[in-house]
Design an enzyme around this catalytic site. Structure first.
Site, mmCIF file in Angstrom:
data_model
loop_
_atom_site.group_PDB
_atom_site.id
_atom_site.type_symbol
_atom_site.label_atom_id
_atom_site.label_comp_id
_atom_site.label_asym_id
_atom_site.label_seq_id
_atom_site.Cartn_x
_atom_site.Cartn_y
_atom_site.Cartn_z
ATOM 1 N N CYS A 2 -35.636 37.214 58.208
ATOM 2 C CA CYS A 2 -34.986 38.046 57.085
ATOM 3 C C CYS A 2 -35.973 37.315 55.718
ATOM 4 O O CYS A 2 -36.176 36.001 55.948
ATOM 5 C CB CYS A 2 -33.678 37.734 56.617
ATOM 6 S SG CYS A 2 -32.507 38.372 57.731
ATOM 7 N N ARG A 27 -40.891 38.558 58.396
ATOM 8 C CA ARG A 27 -39.662 37.905 58.689
ATOM 9 C C ARG A 27 -38.443 38.887 59.233
ATOM 10 O O ARG A 27 -37.521 38.371 59.828
ATOM 11 C CB ARG A 27 -39.171 37.269 57.638
ATOM 12 C CG ARG A 27 -40.117 36.392 56.569
ATOM 13 C CD ARG A 27 -39.669 35.642 55.592
ATOM 14 N NE ARG A 27 -38.616 34.754 56.088
ATOM 15 C CZ ARG A 27 -38.865 33.530 56.347
ATOM 16 N NH1 ARG A 27 -40.136 33.012 56.386
ATOM 17 N NH2 ARG A 27 -37.862 32.805 56.624
ATOM 18 N N TRP A 79 -33.655 40.960 59.776
ATOM 19 C CA TRP A 79 -33.751 40.957 60.891
ATOM 20 C C TRP A 79 -32.394 40.836 61.534
ATOM 21 O O TRP A 79 -31.536 39.915 61.329
ATOM 22 C CB TRP A 79 -34.623 39.838 61.620
ATOM 23 C CG TRP A 79 -34.939 39.972 62.865
ATOM 24 C CD1 TRP A 79 -36.069 40.663 63.453
ATOM 25 C CD2 TRP A 79 -34.092 39.155 63.967
ATOM 26 N NE1 TRP A 79 -35.830 40.431 64.994
ATOM 27 C CE2 TRP A 79 -34.934 39.452 65.217
ATOM 28 C CE3 TRP A 79 -33.066 38.152 63.923
ATOM 29 C CZ2 TRP A 79 -34.257 39.032 66.664
ATOM 30 C CZ3 TRP A 79 -32.693 37.798 65.201
ATOM 31 C CH2 TRP A 79 -33.300 38.138 66.584
ATOM 32 N N ASN A 105 -30.648 34.719 53.570
ATOM 33 C CA ASN A 105 -31.396 34.505 55.061
ATOM 34 C C ASN A 105 -30.877 33.161 55.640
ATOM 35 O O ASN A 105 -31.011 32.351 55.114
ATOM 36 C CB ASN A 105 -32.796 34.074 54.586
ATOM 37 C CG ASN A 105 -33.661 33.724 55.792
ATOM 38 O OD1 ASN A 105 -33.535 34.164 56.857
ATOM 39 N ND2 ASN A 105 -34.676 32.921 55.534
ATOM 40 N N GLY A 106 -30.340 33.529 56.966
ATOM 41 C CA GLY A 106 -29.686 32.560 57.546
ATOM 42 C C GLY A 106 -28.444 32.898 58.234
ATOM 43 O O GLY A 106 -28.464 33.886 58.787
ATOM 44 N N GLU A 489 -49.970 32.943 77.906
ATOM 45 C CA GLU A 489 -50.224 33.369 76.584
ATOM 46 C C GLU A 489 -50.546 34.810 76.673
ATOM 47 O O GLU A 489 -50.351 35.493 75.774
ATOM 48 C CB GLU A 489 -51.149 32.279 75.526
ATOM 49 C CG GLU A 489 -51.449 32.785 74.277
ATOM 50 C CD GLU A 489 -50.239 33.168 73.310
ATOM 51 O OE1 GLU A 489 -49.401 32.549 73.661
ATOM 52 O OE2 GLU A 489 -50.447 33.723 72.379
ATOM 53 N N LYS A 493 -48.617 37.688 74.894
ATOM 54 C CA LYS A 493 -49.486 38.695 73.828
ATOM 55 C C LYS A 493 -49.174 39.951 74.200
ATOM 56 O O LYS A 493 -48.824 40.980 73.436
ATOM 57 C CB LYS A 493 -50.696 38.245 73.843
ATOM 58 C CG LYS A 493 -51.288 37.348 72.774
ATOM 59 C CD LYS A 493 -51.105 37.229 71.353
ATOM 60 C CE LYS A 493 -49.832 36.927 71.184
ATOM 61 N NZ LYS A 493 -49.315 35.617 70.669
ATOM 62 N N GLU A 496 -45.659 41.397 73.850
ATOM 63 C CA GLU A 496 -44.881 41.565 72.510
ATOM 64 C C GLU A 496 -45.679 42.685 71.801
ATOM 65 O O GLU A 496 -44.797 43.255 70.796
ATOM 66 C CB GLU A 496 -44.984 40.280 71.839
ATOM 67 C CG GLU A 496 -46.209 39.835 71.370
ATOM 68 C CD GLU A 496 -46.126 38.343 70.479
ATOM 69 O OE1 GLU A 496 -47.044 37.555 70.519
ATOM 70 O OE2 GLU A 496 -45.107 38.206 69.793
ATOM 71 N N HIS A 512 -46.842 33.454 97.248
ATOM 72 C CA HIS A 512 -45.505 32.923 97.650
ATOM 73 C C HIS A 512 -44.411 33.962 96.878
ATOM 74 O O HIS A 512 -43.259 33.578 96.734
ATOM 75 C CB HIS A 512 -45.339 31.629 96.746
ATOM 76 C CG HIS A 512 -46.125 30.400 97.225
ATOM 77 N ND1 HIS A 512 -46.022 30.006 98.658
ATOM 78 C CD2 HIS A 512 -47.230 29.799 96.822
ATOM 79 C CE1 HIS A 512 -46.918 28.959 99.175
ATOM 80 N NE2 HIS A 512 -47.653 28.980 97.915
ATOM 81 N N LYS A 611 -41.417 36.982 62.899
ATOM 82 C CA LYS A 611 -42.487 36.113 63.088
ATOM 83 C C LYS A 611 -41.650 34.626 62.836
ATOM 84 O O LYS A 611 -41.962 33.844 63.496
ATOM 85 C CB LYS A 611 -43.328 36.233 62.009
ATOM 86 C CG LYS A 611 -44.326 35.179 62.357
ATOM 87 C CD LYS A 611 -45.666 35.624 61.508
ATOM 88 C CE LYS A 611 -46.792 34.751 61.867
ATOM 89 N NZ LYS A 611 -47.328 34.862 63.404
#
Ligand code: AGP
Length: 616
Positions: A2, A27, A79, A105-106, A489, A493, A496, A512, A611
């Site tokens: 947020c 955010r 968010w 925000n929180g 990574e 990438k 996402e 395996h 983010k």
């Protein structure tokens, strides 16, 4: 998660709020809203609250018909945590009488109890959010105090949790009251008013001299100035932080998206992160570590703690620290580390890696490690962030502002910084000579030009490989050693930004289990750069090829043999294995982006993500 923004001054508030919210969208972007002061026909001040589900651009259209008169307001981009994305759950939230509005925000951990108590006292809730309790708590306090700042301060005494909060009140036109605990707030004073936001990027047009509010501090913004106070209401003089980057960093600069722009900035990130780090005598200069050579020499265990992409940078660091310094190094997801009882002694070094510097799990792990007696060293991209402030020492990654939700350039900055740390530990432990350190340092610097070479030459090959992946239901990334670390990574990438399912495995693990997934046409993306395990990786790829996999190889320039098994080859320059993660990550980032673009995805703001992950 947020983003909050606020402005009071002499300019049109809605324009400043919308510009700020667009810059804070990284955010969170499931809904957005503003509360703007308006003077009605009787001369009284009212609050207009406008909220929309979706991105800020929708809110912007909604506000287009509103007049420009308001010069004070607050805004929010969300968010979702408590309550699904909906208009009712979008911020700002208002008191029962609609005369107080808040953006937050929180997380308010005791919101359920507070809500019950407030409802019993007659308050009516209109959303499922935790934030709304703030509006009602402030309303109650305001009835007693008749002072918005005092009411916010009082409300905060009832709240358990984290907040960056801004509130306005129709009975105090032009005033914005701000509070902070565990979530970022920056405040700035420009020529035409006072500004508050979750991130300096939202107010950098107005000023580069900002106050990064500390936990337990409050601010009262008016058109004329800003007053800072502590929890007791006593006036304080906070430190001013000067921001040395400019707004160009926050613009696309001709690129179609921030992700591509940021990938292309990586040569600069390597160079900037290394500037001034090697003395003419071959000594590494990492003074910010906050440890003497004697203290460093005592270190006998390293933990790297981080989340997501930053965790993958840690996997690369483990290889380097163990091989150059011969110190055992473990890499752990901060969300796991904080709930374990890891073995920590005074000779343990904990390295916390975080682009944003505000990831909740990483911060909690730092606090835990320090309580247990470890020295904590932070690697972050954000000056003055909680990770920087709560660590014993810090290296800044010099990536500058990263806007795309998918980390790219900050990842490269993290690897370079961790490589410096590994070199330093190797030198201090007497495992690397000064000459070796100097040589490795210069080779590390050479990766800037090597990345540029990849960017300049591999576009067509990456495009072809992306076409081969874009319609697949799933993809596997494989490699060994550094190749395995970077495969994790690569898979993250791709997932996402393109929403294509992807997994990564150490190539030797394929037989395996994961090889059962392979059927004709299944994409296997393999990091097969020249390394001590090159032949082993190629053998594993042959096993995939035999089962019909479509193989995309990231290979070293000049490796013609790889074409015998790979359907697509993306070439990168020959580098020492220790630095191959830096160069190999570039085609993997570009591949993920290209697939996402082909699939019509928003590469800068992937669904469901934010983010900065400031909740557990
Ligand atoms: C990176 O592409 C991701 N968006 C995510 O995994 C990120 O790396 C993670 O949330 C950690 O963030 P931090 O580096 O800011 O702590």
């Amino acid at each position: 998660m947020c983003g909050i923004v606020g402005y009071t001054g002499s300019d049109t508030a809605k324009d400043i709020l919308i510009t700020g919210l667009k810059r804070l969208e990284y955010r969170g972007y499931d809904s957005a809203g503003v509360a703007l002061e308006r003077t009605d026909s009787d001369g009284a001040t009212q609050l207009d609250i406008v909220r929309r589900v979706g991105k800020v651009v929708g809110l912007e259209s909604e506000l287009a018909n509103m007049d420009d008169a308001s010069t004070c307001g607050i805004g929010h981009t969300r968010w979702a945590t408590h309550g699904r994305p909906s208009q009712a759950n979008a911020h700002p939230h208002a008191s029962c009488d609609g005369r107080i509005a808040v953006v937050h925000n929180g997380i308010i951990e005791n919101f359920a109890e507070l809500r019950d108590e407030l409802e019993q006292r007659g308050h009516t809730f209109r959303s499922q959010t935790d934030t709304e309790v703030f509006a009602h708590l402030i309303e109650e306090a305001y009835a007693q105090e008749h002072d918005l700042m005092a009411a916010v301060r009082e409300a905060c005494t009832h709240v358990v949790g984290a907040y960056g909060l801004a509130a306005v009140c129709a009975d105090e036109p032009g005033v914005i009251a701000v509070a902070r605990k565990d979530n970022p707030i920056v405040i700035g004073r420009g020529e035409r008013g006072s500004y508050v936001a979750s991130d300096v990027i939202a107010l950098i047009d107005a000023t580069r001299d900002v106050v990064v509010l500390e936990d337990g501090q409050f601010a009262r913004l008016t058109p004329e100035g800003i007053e800072y106070t502590d929890a007791a209401g006593k006036t304080i003089q906070p430190d001013i932080t000067h921001i040395d980057w400019d707004i160009d960093m926050a613009e696309k600069g001709g690129y179609p998206d921030f992700m591509l722009k940021e990938i292309c900035e990586q040569p600069r990130v390597v160079r900037d992160t290394l500037v001034g780090r090697l003395s003419p005598y071959g000594e590494l200069d990492i003074d910010e570590l906050g440890l003497t050579f004697e203290e460093l020499n005592l270190i006998d265990r390293v933990y790297v703690i981080a989340c997501g992409t930053s965790y993958h940078a840690g996997l690369i660091a483990k290889n380097l620290i163990e091989s150059w310094a011969r110190i055992p190094c473990e890499v752990e997801a901060a969300s796991e580390f904080r709930y374990r009882n890891p073995i920590i002694t005074p000779s343990t070094l904990v390295v916390a890696v975080s682009q944003s510097g505000e990831t909740a799990d990483t911060l909690a792990a730092i606090r835990d490690a320090r309580i247990k007696g470890a020295k904590v060293f932070g690697i972050t991209n954000v000056v003055g962030s909680p990770v920087a402030r709560e660590s014993d020492g810090v290296i800044y990654t010099k990536a500058n502002k990263e806007i795309a939700v998918a980390s790219t350039k900050s990842f490269i900055g993290q690897i370079v910084s961790l490589t410096l740390l590994a070199l330093l530990l190797g030198q201090v432990k007497g495992k690397l000579t000064t000459g070796q350190v100097r040589m490795l340092f210069h080779e590390l610097g050479d990766t800037a030009a090597q990345i540029q070479h990849i960017l300049d030459t591999q576009g067509p090959a990456i495009h072809e490989a992306a076409l081969a992946c874009k319609d697949a239901p799933s993809a596997l990334f494989v490699g060994r050693g550094m190749g395995a670390a970077i495969s994790y990574e690569g898979a993250l990438k791709l997932k996402e930004v393109s929403y294509l399912h992807a997994e990564a495995y150490a190539a030797g693990e394929m037989k395996h289990g994961p090889i059962a997934l392979i059927d004709p046409g299944f994409p296997v993306i393999a990091v097969t750069t020249k390394s001590p395990t090159y032949d082993k990786t190629v053998s594993n790829l042959k096993e995939c090829e035999a089962r019909g996999a479509k193989i995309i190889a990231i290979a070293t320039e000049g490796d013609e043999d790889i074409k015998q098994i790979a359907d697509y080859v993306i070439y990168i320059p020959l580098v020492r294995d220790a630095f191959s993660a830096i160069t190999a990550s570039v085609p993997l980032q570009l591949l993920a982006r290209e697939v996402a673009v082909m699939r019509g995805c928003d590469v800068d703001q992937p669904r469901n993500l934010a983010k900065s992950v400031t909740v557990e």
